[in-house]
Design a protein around this motif. Structure first.
Motif, PDB file in Angstrom:
ATOM      1  N   GLU A 177       0.813  -1.215   0.000  1.00 15.97           N
ATOM      2  CA  GLU A 177       0.000   0.000   0.000  1.00 15.97           C
ATOM      3  C   GLU A 177       0.849   1.269   0.000  1.00 15.97           C
ATOM      4  N   GLN A 178       2.032   1.227   0.577  1.00 12.29           N
ATOM      5  CA  GLN A 178       2.903   2.404   0.527  1.00 12.29           C
ATOM      6  C   GLN A 178       3.175   2.789  -0.934  1.00 12.29           C
ATOM      7  N   PHE A 179       3.443   1.811  -1.760  1.00 10.40           N
ATOM      8  CA  PHE A 179       3.699   2.087  -3.174  1.00 10.40           C
ATOM      9  C   PHE A 179       2.425   2.510  -3.893  1.00 10.40           C
ATOM     10  N   GLN A 180       1.299   1.898  -3.527  1.00 13.66           N
ATOM     11  CA  GLN A 180       0.034   2.275  -4.146  1.00 13.66           C
ATOM     12  C   GLN A 180      -0.338   3.717  -3.830  1.00 13.66           C
ATOM     13  N   VAL A 181      -0.149   4.133  -2.593  1.00 14.43           N
ATOM     14  CA  VAL A 181      -0.449   5.516  -2.208  1.00 14.43           C
ATOM     15  C   VAL A 181       0.401   6.480  -3.032  1.00 14.43           C
ATOM     16  N   THR A 182       1.678   6.162  -3.174  1.00 19.31           N
ATOM     17  CA  THR A 182       2.569   7.019  -3.963  1.00 19.31           C
ATOM     18  C   THR A 182       2.109   7.072  -5.423  1.00 19.31           C
ATOM     19  N   TYR A 183       1.785   5.944  -5.979  1.00 23.44           N
ATOM     20  CA  TYR A 183       1.343   5.869  -7.371  1.00 23.44           C
ATOM     21  C   TYR A 183       0.061   6.692  -7.583  1.00 23.44           C
ATOM     22  N   TYR A 184      -0.931   6.484  -6.727  1.00 23.15           N
ATOM     23  CA  TYR A 184      -2.198   7.206  -6.896  1.00 23.15           C
ATOM     24  C   TYR A 184      -2.046   8.697  -6.606  1.00 23.15           C
TER      25      TYR A 184
END
Length: 186
Positions: A72-79
């Motif tokens: 989710e850390q990467f998903q938050v950054t991506y979004y």
């Protein structure tokens, strides 16, 4: 786990040399080469404490949450980057709403930053839980050999992602605030 026990019948019960206990067959063989080449050690199963169901569930929960939070850390950054790109496009389509879009850009960046920090805090909490379980159910030697280290914080990834979010936010806010180039589509 199997341990190996050697009994020296020439010694009295209670004598430190009466019984030898070895952690594995190799350790017993090495000792016999030097001290009693004719000796034999017998293997016995050592009962380790069984992991209770609630501890097993806590272990599974901690591992599952760590996997989820790291993804989710990467998903938050991506979004965050996607939303910032959308705000940039909106700023070019609606130049009169520049102030609102700059504030929106800043809000998105700071919310994402605080979500990443919250995830890191949760990751550290679950790592402490794992460290406690490792300490209770594995010897220090086993933890070293198996690489079971849940005590380090691994803050570098969160730091890099946080900087990426804040940097992208600052850049997007600056670009959104700039007037459109002459001749650009409006």
């Amino acid at each position: 786990m199997t341990i190996f026990v050697y009994v020296n019948t020439a010694k009295q019960v209670g004598d430190p040399e009466h019984i030898k206990v070895f952690a594995n067959q190799h350790a017993a063989d090495e000792w016999f080469k030097e001290h009693d080449p004719e000796g034999v050690a017998f293997g016995y199963e050592l009962k380790a404490p069984d992991m209770k169901p609630h501890v097993g569930q806590a272990y599974k929960d901690a591992c599952d949450n760590l996997i989820y939070l790291k993804k989710e850390q990467f998903q938050v950054t991506y979004y965050t980057w996607l939303v910032l790109a959308a705000l940039y496009i909106l700023s070019r389509a609606f130049p009169v709403a520049k102030e609102v879009l700059v504030w929106g850009t800043c809000a998105v960046g700071f919310i994402s930053f605080f979500v990443l920090l919250n995830f890191q805090s949760s990751i550290e909490r679950h790592r402490k839980r794992l460290a406690s379980i490792y300490e209770d159910y594995f010897t220090e030697r086993e933890r070293k050999r198996l690489g079971l280290d849940a005590t380090s914080t691994h803050r570098l990834v969160c730091g890099i992602l946080s900087l990426a979010v804040l940097g992208a936010t600052a850049f997007t806010a600056w670009v959104v605030y700039q007037p459109p180039a002459p001749g650009a589509l409006e």
